[in-house]
Design an enzyme around this catalytic site. Structure first.
Site, mmCIF file in Angstrom:
data_model
loop_
_atom_site.group_PDB
_atom_site.id
_atom_site.type_symbol
_atom_site.label_atom_id
_atom_site.label_comp_id
_atom_site.label_asym_id
_atom_site.label_seq_id
_atom_site.Cartn_x
_atom_site.Cartn_y
_atom_site.Cartn_z
ATOM 1 N N ASP A 1 61.375 -2.021 -28.269
ATOM 2 C CA ASP A 1 60.357 -2.753 -28.939
ATOM 3 C C ASP A 1 59.440 -3.452 -27.944
ATOM 4 O OD1 ASP A 1 61.845 -2.818 -31.370
ATOM 5 O OD2 ASP A 1 62.563 -4.913 -31.013
HETATM 6 P P1 NAP Z 1 65.647 -3.157 -27.923
HETATM 7 O O1 NAP Z 1 64.156 -3.113 -28.763
HETATM 8 O O2 NAP Z 1 66.604 -3.861 -28.506
HETATM 9 O O3 NAP Z 1 65.933 -1.540 -27.864
HETATM 10 C C1 NAP Z 1 67.002 -1.107 -27.020
HETATM 11 C C2 NAP Z 1 67.177 0.291 -26.903
HETATM 12 O O4 NAP Z 1 67.992 0.591 -26.125
HETATM 13 C C3 NAP Z 1 67.724 0.882 -28.256
HETATM 14 O O5 NAP Z 1 66.713 1.345 -28.823
HETATM 15 C C4 NAP Z 1 68.936 1.776 -27.774
HETATM 16 O O6 NAP Z 1 68.508 2.925 -28.563
HETATM 17 C C5 NAP Z 1 68.951 1.579 -26.222
HETATM 18 N N1 NAP Z 1 70.185 1.499 -25.783
HETATM 19 C C6 NAP Z 1 71.078 0.702 -26.357
HETATM 20 N N2 NAP Z 1 72.402 1.093 -25.589
HETATM 21 C C7 NAP Z 1 71.963 2.046 -24.526
HETATM 22 C C8 NAP Z 1 72.895 2.541 -23.454
HETATM 23 N N3 NAP Z 1 73.881 2.231 -23.525
HETATM 24 N N4 NAP Z 1 71.971 3.560 -22.775
HETATM 25 C C9 NAP Z 1 70.772 3.938 -22.938
HETATM 26 N N5 NAP Z 1 70.189 3.146 -23.983
HETATM 27 C C10 NAP Z 1 70.783 2.546 -24.736
HETATM 28 O O7 NAP Z 1 65.302 -3.734 -26.465
HETATM 29 P P2 NAP Z 1 64.138 -4.269 -25.631
HETATM 30 O O8 NAP Z 1 62.882 -3.247 -25.480
HETATM 31 O O9 NAP Z 1 64.554 -4.699 -24.512
HETATM 32 O O10 NAP Z 1 63.435 -5.474 -26.532
HETATM 33 C C11 NAP Z 1 64.206 -6.563 -26.836
HETATM 34 C C12 NAP Z 1 64.157 -7.107 -28.156
HETATM 35 O O11 NAP Z 1 65.025 -8.382 -28.337
HETATM 36 C C13 NAP Z 1 62.566 -7.566 -28.568
HETATM 37 O O12 NAP Z 1 62.477 -7.263 -29.901
HETATM 38 C C14 NAP Z 1 62.886 -9.085 -28.487
HETATM 39 O O13 NAP Z 1 61.918 -9.794 -29.460
HETATM 40 C C15 NAP Z 1 64.406 -9.465 -28.847
HETATM 41 N N6 NAP Z 1 64.906 -10.674 -28.659
HETATM 42 C C16 NAP Z 1 64.870 -10.791 -27.159
HETATM 43 C C17 NAP Z 1 65.300 -12.129 -26.880
HETATM 44 C C18 NAP Z 1 65.342 -12.526 -25.512
HETATM 45 O O14 NAP Z 1 65.196 -13.631 -25.135
HETATM 46 N N7 NAP Z 1 65.059 -11.642 -24.434
HETATM 47 C C19 NAP Z 1 65.697 -13.042 -27.710
HETATM 48 C C20 NAP Z 1 65.797 -12.739 -28.984
HETATM 49 C C21 NAP Z 1 65.151 -11.285 -29.428
HETATM 50 P P3 NAP Z 1 69.845 4.068 -28.587
HETATM 51 O O15 NAP Z 1 70.630 3.434 -29.672
HETATM 52 O O16 NAP Z 1 69.139 5.370 -29.110
HETATM 53 O O17 NAP Z 1 70.423 4.207 -27.034
#
Ligand code: NAP
Length: 460
Positions: A387
């Site tokens: 994301d």
């Molecule tokens: P993300 O959008 O959740 O994407 C994570 C990606 O990691 C997934 O597409 C997954 O694809 C891949 N993945 C998972 N396990 C893996 C592994 N073992 N090896 C390789 N790839 C792996 O993560 P992000 O880009 O960090 O974004 C964070 C999201 O969380 C945002 O939408 C944010 O708004 C939300 N959020 C964050 C917080 C905060 O405080 N940080 C709080 C609430 C919500 P595969 O399954 O294909 O591997």
């Protein structure tokens, strides 16, 4: 004399907590911040043990032993990816303590027939917020730990039911001010608040839980303030206020970084289920690569930006990411690490992981600054991020993440994405970056892919 010592110690503890909060704001001073806070807590606990009100130390000793035996393994062995649920559990226990103190004080005053209106007001706030936080945090823990279904659970007239319950609990509070000795109403109020805690968290998706946990942190802080007023303890008032306000600020900051309104997080039933991305929906084909081919590009790149995300945390690949970065640097390439404020599942998640792996702080670059650098970057290596690099946030008005600030990885000359497969990110939307002609996908667990790349770069 003892009272003066206690108050001076509380003042010192308060100073330590405030200094600790400041230090926690930067990765290089965060460890010192934690140590200052722990020292401040030790000072406050010792000062509290000097209180003349304490009649016996046996139960305090039992509590201290049980708490230490339970707390040490929690702090030591809970993995970083499980930190949000571990924090939720701590809030539930902290709020339970506040609620029990409230119940104890109320029964004590009732037995002595010494209940005053101002005292019952403070106690009612304490148990109301405390009880709501206990069940709300327990629900958040259950969802995050996947003991309970993570998807939002909704039913008709949910918000109206919640509003009626909150109004009834506040009605009980008003009644108690008029009739402080009515113990049945006091107990009913606790029960209703506990139910509100459950119903409040039920419609929120598991992935939005970190924001909710932070908000419940704020409630637990306010419960501590009320406890402080109820038992006339200044340090509880100060610490509770710090906790309450910092929890609220953190929740707002998280919502802002996701470009979601606070009400949307709390009532929006967002980020429900993880599903699988389709090339067609994103408008193209993903192009796969091998570690050998990708490493060739990295070995001869002049500028590389590593972009860590939630998947890095899941596979615990922070050390392998640093090692790959060092191998590229040894070959003369410049490597930086892009930090998105909400990458991962808690604020500062990537900072903490990379700092723990020993990546120098000056290599960790915040989103606004690094975004200007992508255009002259040869390879952006996206590791388990989705994301936070999705260009739809800038281009697609219909996307649920439209408006969320993102890392402009798409501006780099070439992009290498490391993820296990075609899984979507937290928001469940397709990502056009993965089908961009300049993007190559290296499928596999992030740790293994980084290890393979590291070995290939060394031998290139
Ligand atoms: P993300 O959008 O959740 O994407 C994570 C990606 O990691 C997934 O597409 C997954 O694809 C891949 N993945 C998972 N396990 C893996 C592994 N073992 N090896 C390789 N790839 C792996 O993560 P992000 O880009 O960090 O974004 C964070 C999201 O969380 C945002 O939408 C944010 O708004 C939300 N959020 C964050 C917080 C905060 O405080 N940080 C709080 C609430 C919500 P595969 O399954 O294909 O591997």
């Amino acid at each position: 004399m003892t009272e003066t010592v206690i108050q001076v110690a509380y003042l010192i503890a308060a100073f330590l907590f405030i200094t600790a909060l400041r230090a926690l704001g930067r990765p290089d001073s965060a460890r010192r911040g934690m140590q200052l806070a722990a020292f401040g807590m030790a000072v406050a606990v010792v000062a509290t043990l000097l209180q003349a009100r304490i009649v016996t130390f046996e139960w305090i000793a039992v509590g201290a032993v049980v708490g230490s035996v339970a707390g040490y393994p929690l702090g030591r062995w809970v993995p970083m990816t499980a930190m949000p649920q571990r924090i939720a559990l701590s809030h539930a226990l902290g709020a339970l303590a506040a609620t029990l103190v409230g119940v104890g004080e109320y029964s004590h005053d009732i037995a002595l027939a010494a209940m005053t209106r101002s005292h019952v007001l403070a106690l009612s706030f304490e148990v109301l917020l405390g009880s709501l936080t206990v069940t709300g945090s327990a629900m958040a823990f259950g969802k995050l730990q996947e003991i309970l279904p993570g998807r939002p659970v909704t039913f008709p007239y949910q918000n109206i039911v919640n509003l009626v319950l909150v109004a009834t609990a506040l009605g009980c509070l008003g009644w108690l001010i008029a009739y402080p000795m009515d113990a049945r109403v006091f107990v009913s109020m606790i029960g209703i608040a506990a139910l509100v805690g459950v119903l409040f968290v039920l419609p929120i998706g598991g992935a939005d839980m970190p924001v909710v946990v932070s908000l419940l942190n704020s409630y637990a802080g306010l419960a501590a303030v009320a406890t402080g007023f109820a038992i006339d303890n200044n340090i509880l008032i100060i610490v509770g206020a710090l906790d309450g306000l910092s929890g609220l600020i953190l929740s707002l900051a998280m919502s802002k970084a996701m470009n979601r309104s606070f009400t949307n997080v709390l009532f929006g039933a967002f980020g429900a289920e993880a599903s699988v991305a389709s090339d067609v929906a994103a408008g193209g084909e993903m192009s796969e690569t091998t570690a050998e081919n990708a490493a060739l590009r990295l070995a001869y790149a002049e500028r590389v930006i590593m972009v860590p995300g939630y998947g890095l945390a899941v596979s615990q690949a922070q050390h392998q990411m640093r090692e790959l970065g060092e191998s590229i640097q040894k070959r003369g390439g410049e490597v930086r690490y892009a930090i998105h404020p909400v990458a991962g599942r808690m604020p500062g998640h990537m900072n903490v992981l990379l700092a723990e792996a020993g990546v120098p702080y000056d290599k960790l670059v915040d989103m606004d600054e690094i975004n200007e650098r992508f255009a002259d970057t040869d390879v952006a290596v996206v590791v388990g991020a989705n994301d936070v690099v999705n260009p739809a946030a800038r281009t697609d008005r219909a996307s649920p993440i439209y408006g969320m600030p993102i890392l402009k990885v798409v501006d780099a000359k070439s992009v290498l994405v490391l993820k296990r497969g075609r899984g979507k990110g937290f928001s469940g939307v397709d990502n056009g970056l993965f089908v961009d002609p300049k993007t190559s996908m290296l499928f596999g667990d992030a740790r293994q892919s980084l290890l393979d790349l590291g070995a290939e770069v060394k031998s290139a």
